[in-house]
Design a protein around this motif. Structure first.
Motif, short mmCIF file in Angstrom:
data_model
loop_
_atom_site.label_atom_id
_atom_site.label_comp_id
_atom_site.label_asym_id
_atom_site.label_seq_id
_atom_site.Cartn_x
_atom_site.Cartn_y
_atom_site.Cartn_z
N GLY A 190 0.80 -1.22 0.00
CA GLY A 190 0.00 0.00 0.00
C GLY A 190 0.83 1.26 0.00
O GLY A 190 0.33 2.34 -0.31
N ALA A 191 2.13 1.15 0.36
CA ALA A 191 3.00 2.32 0.38
C ALA A 191 3.64 2.60 -0.97
O ALA A 191 4.28 3.63 -1.15
CB ALA A 191 4.10 2.13 1.44
N LEU A 192 3.46 1.70 -1.92
CA LEU A 192 3.99 1.92 -3.26
C LEU A 192 3.07 2.85 -4.04
O LEU A 192 1.85 2.82 -3.87
CB LEU A 192 4.11 0.59 -4.01
N LEU A 193 3.65 3.64 -4.94
CA LEU A 193 2.83 4.47 -5.81
C LEU A 193 1.91 3.56 -6.64
O LEU A 193 2.35 2.53 -7.15
CB LEU A 193 3.71 5.29 -6.76
N PRO A 194 0.65 3.93 -6.79
CA PRO A 194 -0.27 3.13 -7.63
C PRO A 194 0.27 2.94 -9.05
O PRO A 194 0.04 1.89 -9.66
CB PRO A 194 -1.56 3.95 -7.62
N THR A 195 0.98 3.93 -9.56
CA THR A 195 1.52 3.82 -10.92
C THR A 195 2.60 2.75 -11.00
O THR A 195 2.80 2.15 -12.06
CB THR A 195 2.11 5.17 -11.37
N ILE A 196 3.27 2.48 -9.90
CA ILE A 196 4.25 1.40 -9.89
C ILE A 196 3.53 0.06 -9.76
O ILE A 196 3.82 -0.89 -10.49
CB ILE A 196 5.26 1.59 -8.73
N ARG A 197 2.57 -0.03 -8.84
CA ARG A 197 1.85 -1.29 -8.65
C ARG A 197 1.15 -1.75 -9.93
O ARG A 197 1.05 -2.95 -10.18
CB ARG A 197 0.82 -1.15 -7.51
N SER A 198 0.69 -0.79 -10.72
CA SER A 198 -0.05 -1.16 -11.93
C SER A 198 0.86 -1.64 -13.06
O SER A 198 0.37 -2.17 -14.05
CB SER A 198 -0.86 0.05 -12.43
N ARG A 199 2.17 -1.49 -12.90
CA ARG A 199 3.09 -1.84 -13.98
C ARG A 199 3.96 -3.05 -13.66
O ARG A 199 4.92 -3.34 -14.36
CB ARG A 199 3.98 -0.63 -14.32
N VAL A 200 3.65 -3.73 -12.57
CA VAL A 200 4.40 -4.93 -12.21
C VAL A 200 3.44 -6.10 -12.04
O VAL A 200 2.25 -5.91 -11.77
CB VAL A 200 5.21 -4.72 -10.90
N VAL A 201 3.96 -7.28 -12.21
CA VAL A 201 3.18 -8.50 -11.96
C VAL A 201 3.45 -8.92 -10.51
O VAL A 201 4.59 -9.21 -10.14
CB VAL A 201 3.57 -9.63 -12.93
N THR A 202 2.40 -8.92 -9.71
CA THR A 202 2.56 -9.22 -8.29
C THR A 202 2.58 -10.72 -8.05
O THR A 202 1.73 -11.46 -8.56
CB THR A 202 1.41 -8.59 -7.47
#
Length: 354
Positions: A190-202
């Motif tokens: 949750g502390a990551l920028l949403p723009t980063i989370r949306s560009r990686v495969v979790t």
């Protein structure tokens, strides 16, 4: 002193290895899971798997593996939170930045990778992000690919100058280079920028099985680092995350504070206020996070006990309490006084556990 061998996550490693073999591994991954379960170790293993060309890779014996195990491979770079270096400015050249980064890696390698969890005052600062971008556009030096492991990537956004550091990485995630793999890890997505989370495969990483924790504890380097102690007590305290044990010389005091928090949540209100007050200041955030981790372990144990006793209501209450503690950890990762977090947490736990 090379890094220790990896323990646990066998099924996941087989799946990731198969993706490497078939050439379908995503260019940008986010390994997400609780602190201390070996996410960075797993990320480094995957980096070795991508670079080592020998059968059964990573073989651990070839030139590439030896360099990677010692933290010296030019195509496997490891970034993680460190204290700010006041001597570094925006004009510091990349080779000096690399020396600073390499010293941090050498410090971790020097203890076989058995390092303590970074304190709340550390971060991945803008100059580290600048170096990563600089190295990413270079041609691989020895291997066919470049691998960048960004441990505790949430620290890109948890300190001052946060968005500038994170945005330097964002460009690489938006337009991945064909010869580059980025592997981020986090315990606080949750502390990551949403723009980063949306560009990686979790990829969600589960805690280790107890047998894997026992194997970890049996390693001579681990035994030396931890000193004397009962294995089963440590397995229980680890709760599937043996990294929690590293540097936990005051484990008994931490466990006592954790029990005190839970006792205060079900006791008189004035006791709860006193308990919140003694949690210390923001300067002791690392120790407070250890206490919250210990509270989670205790709640897991009480949830399991309630299930075995057939008490569904109590089991459900403790499970809800775990979620509240995890939310408190997210808040504690920011610049918030532990006393304030404790007061709010105790109020919530009183409502759930009363």
């Amino acid at each position: 002193m090379p890094l220790l061998e990896i323990y646990g996550h066998q099924a996941l490693r087989e799946r990731l290895s198969d993706q490497v073999t078939r050439g379908v591994l995503p260019a940008s991954l986010l390994l997400q899971g609780p602190p201390g379960i070996g996410k960075q170790q797993l990320a480094l293993w995957l980096g070795r798997r991508l670079i080592c060309a020998e059968p059964g890779s990573p073989c651990g014996k070839c030139r590439d593996c030896v360099y990677m195990g010692n933290g010296n491979h030019p195509d496997l770079r490891w970034y993680f939170p460190r204290a700010n270096n006041p001597d570094i400015t925006k004009d510091t050249p990349p080779d000096v930045l690399a020396q600073d980064r390499n010293q941090g890696v050498a410090d971790r390698i020097g203890v076989n990778g058995l390092y303590e969890r970074p304190s709340g005052s550390t971060a991945i600062y803008t100059y580290s992000a600048r170096l990563l971008v600089h190295e990413a556009v270079k041609t691989p030096a020895m291997a066919k690919r470049k691998i960048f492991v960004l441990g505790d990537a949430d620290r890109l956004v948890s300190q001052s100058g946060k968005e500038e550091a994170a945005n330097r990485i964002l460009k690489l995630l938006e337009e991945p280079l064909p010869d580059t793999t980025l592997i981020l890890t986090t315990s606080e997505p949750g502390a990551l920028l949403p723009t980063i989370r949306s560009r990686v495969v979790t990829v969600r990483i589960a805690p280790l099985r107890d047998d894997d924790v026992r194997a970890f504890l049996a390693n001579p380097a681990v035994a030396t680092a931890l000193g004397a102690g009962r294995t089963e007590d440590r397995v229980r305290r680890a709760g599937g995350a043996p990294g929690r044990l590293i540097g936990a010389t005051d484990a008994d005091a931490i466990a006592e504070r954790a029990r005190g928090l839970l006792d205060a949540a079900t006791g008189p209100r004035d006791a709860a206020l006193r308990t919140a007050f003694i949690q210390g200041s923001s300067k002791s955030r690392g120790g407070f996070m250890d206490v919250l981790d210990a509270v989670t372990v205790l709640l897991h144990e009480r949830t399991q006990s309630a299930v075995l006793d057939g008490n569904a209501s109590r089991a459900s209450a403790h499970a809800r309490a775990i979620r509240v503690v995890e939310e408190a950890k997210l808040i504690a990762n920011g610049n918030v006084n532990p006393q304030l977090i404790s007061a709010q947490l105790l109020t919530q736990l009183r409502e759930i556990l009363a």
